[in-house]
Scaffold this motif. Structure first.
Motif: not given
Length: 545
Positions: A368-379
């Motif tokens: 949950y915490i690892g994929t809750a990073n909103a910046t990682t998937n914003n190209p």
């Protein structure tokens, strides 16, 4: 396919000092040669950029490798042709160390992602292209163990480990490098010949210095890491399940917020000081509160709130009381209601569902915490970042400056924030020279961050983060020099301003901020394993003069 090629027939003169890949872990067949993706290939645009869209490269080719032998072939080819070479792991480098105008050859490690137990090394083998969440899942499900590494799911192991590797279990289990047993590195000797070296922490290993360099000496400095092996020092027993820390079966997760519209300056000062004071008071290795790890996100006023995320090892006695006592200490004297986290928490998404602490299985919480990073998937996002370690609590003048810059009205960027993250605990149990990671008496660390998409926003965004940082440390030349209060910077959060005299006006060079007294030894290791300075970037270890 147009734009794609394979390289072959490039002799490599060295061989690994350990036999092959982890037993039972490697795929049945891997191609003999790396694939070279050139500008004519449709894959090229995807392979010449990473997480920070501010940096895009234009190399002659990106070589997608699947074996250590392929890495050695590509490195030999680049050396023979005089090509500038860099390495992409997970793609999370905050600066342009991988993607820049000078790079001509990029080695892409993303297909080297095998994780498994290696009985010959009596350790867990993790290839350098593996991403953190994959590592956690592949260690935990079969064996019930983990490494205390970072939170973001897509960070690559190669650079993360070599820089020290902060994570949410560090107060309980130390840093990831405290469990590093060995490293496999492709290096280049003085004659330009490539060889592959396996270096262990064994005292009689002639390559032990190379192992030590990768316990916090930073990525891109000595060679290309192709594989790590992990086994905790003094691990009991002979079974794989006994070789690494066992994470808690469950953790308590909570997320809370305080609305900026309700925060007075006095409330802000009290909140920040409480958080800092608690960590200074509980930074010793065996403190019972090492079960707690917390992130206080001091978001810019335009975000709407200041947030906190806390994780507690729920297997410890009276975990709920530990959490409640921690939150009581953080909020003591703060005259603002604590509410749910309904705005972004620095780089993380809102977490209103954790307004009350909830028990989750450890792996679910980590996912949950690892994929809750909103910046990682914003190209679309470009960003700028800075860091500091704190040994002591904030002087009053520092907190006033935090408030000043976080409430400035000339900036309307809700992504701007300063994240205070737990340190200390078992990470402070290791002497500063035992590993290359030197920040072994810090209580918490800090990360400044800001993102933008519109090119017009770059100048004001960079200006804000620079002015904030340099004003905070104006008494020490604009940087957090190691002293009684501050303790330099985190090399995994690189910042080229530290080596720019326009921004670092102190007498302390960038390398002392990252490595402190360990830098001269790192230079000697650089001379021994990369005497031609093949592996370099804007803040790489310099050869001794």
């Amino acid at each position: 396919m147009a734009g794609a090629a394979v390289i072959s027939g490039v002799a490599t003169t060295g061989t690994a000092t350990a036999a092959g890949p982890a037993a039972g872990a490697a795929p049945a067949a891997r191609p003999a040669s790396a694939v070279a993706v050139t500008p004519a290939d449709k894959r090229y645009p995807d392979l010449v950029r990473g997480w920070n869209q501010r940096w895009v490269g234009a190399p002659d080719a990106v070589y997608v490798v699947e074996t250590t032998e392929q890495v050695a072939q590509v490195v030999q080819l680049a050396v023979d042709r005089g090509k500038r070479i860099t390495v992409r792991g997970g793609g999370h480098c905050w600066e342009d160390f991988v993607f820049n105008a000078d790079v001509e050859v990029i080695v892409d490690m993303s297909e080297m992602a095998t994780v498994g137990y290696d009985p010959r090394m009596h350790a867990f083998s993790v290839e350098a292209g593996a991403r953190l969440l994959d590592v956690y899942e592949r260690l935990y499900r079969p064996w019930g163990v983990t490494i205390p590494a970072g939170t973001c799911y897509s960070v690559g192991v190669g650079g993360h480990v070599s820089g020290g590797g902060w994570g949410m279990l560090l107060r309980k289990h130390g840093l990831v490098v405290d469990h590093l047993y060995a490293v496999e590195v492709v290096v280049v000797d003085a004659s330009g010949k490539v060889r592959t070296v396996v270096a262990t922490r064994e005292q009689n290993d002639p390559n032990r210095d190379l192992w030590w360099a990768h316990t916090g000496g930073g990525g891109g400095n000595f060679g290309i890491v192709t594989r790590y092996w992990f086994r905790s020092p003094g691990a009991p027993g002979r079974t794989p399940e006994s070789l690494l820390p066992k994470p808690p079966a469950e953790v308590l997760i909570s997320a809370a917020a305080w609305a900026w519209k309700d925060l007075t300056e006095a409330d802000f000062v009290r909140l920040v000081k409480n958080f800092a004071d608690w960590h200074v008071a509980h930074s010793e290795p065996d403190d019972p509160n090492s079960a707690i790890c917390s992130l206080l996100s001091l978001n810019h006023r335009s975000n709407g709130a200041v947030n906190i995320v806390t994780q507690v090892d729920a297997s410890v006695r009276r975990a709920e009381k530990l959490h409640a006592d921690f939150m009581a200490a953080v909020t003591r004297g703060v005259g603002v209601r604590t509410g749910p986290a309904v705005t972004p928490i620095g780089e993380f998404k809102p977490m209103p569902e954790f307004a009350e602490p909830r028990r989750l299985p450890w792996m679910q919480a980590t996912q949950y915490i690892g994929t809750a990073n909103a910046t990682t998937n914003n190209p679309t996002l470009k960003g700028d970042f800075k860091s500091a370690y704190m040994r002591a609590s904030f002087p009053a003048r520092h907190i006033k400056k935090l408030y000043k810059h976080l409430s400035r009205e000339d900036l309307g960027n809700p992504t701007a924030s300063l994240m205070l993250s737990s340190h200390g605990g078992r990470s402070n149990a290791v002497p500063a020279t035992a590993t290359a990671y030197a920040h072994r008496d810090s209580a918490f660390k800090m990360a400044w961050m800001i993102w933008w998409t519109d090119p017009a926003d770059e100048a004001p965004s960079v200006r804000w983060i620079r002015e904030f940082y340099e004003d905070l440390y104006v008494e020490t030349g604009g940087v957090p020099v190691p002293d009684a209060v501050t303790d330099g910077c985190y090399v995994n959060y690189p910042d080229v301003d530290l080596s720019d005299p326009r921004h670092n006006k102190s007498s302390v060079p960038w390398h002392e901020l990252y490595y402190k007294g360990n830098y001269p030894r790192l230079q000697q290791i650089k001379k021994a394993y990369d005497p031609r300075n093949v592996f370099r970037h804007r803040q790489s270890i310099q050869l001794p003069s």
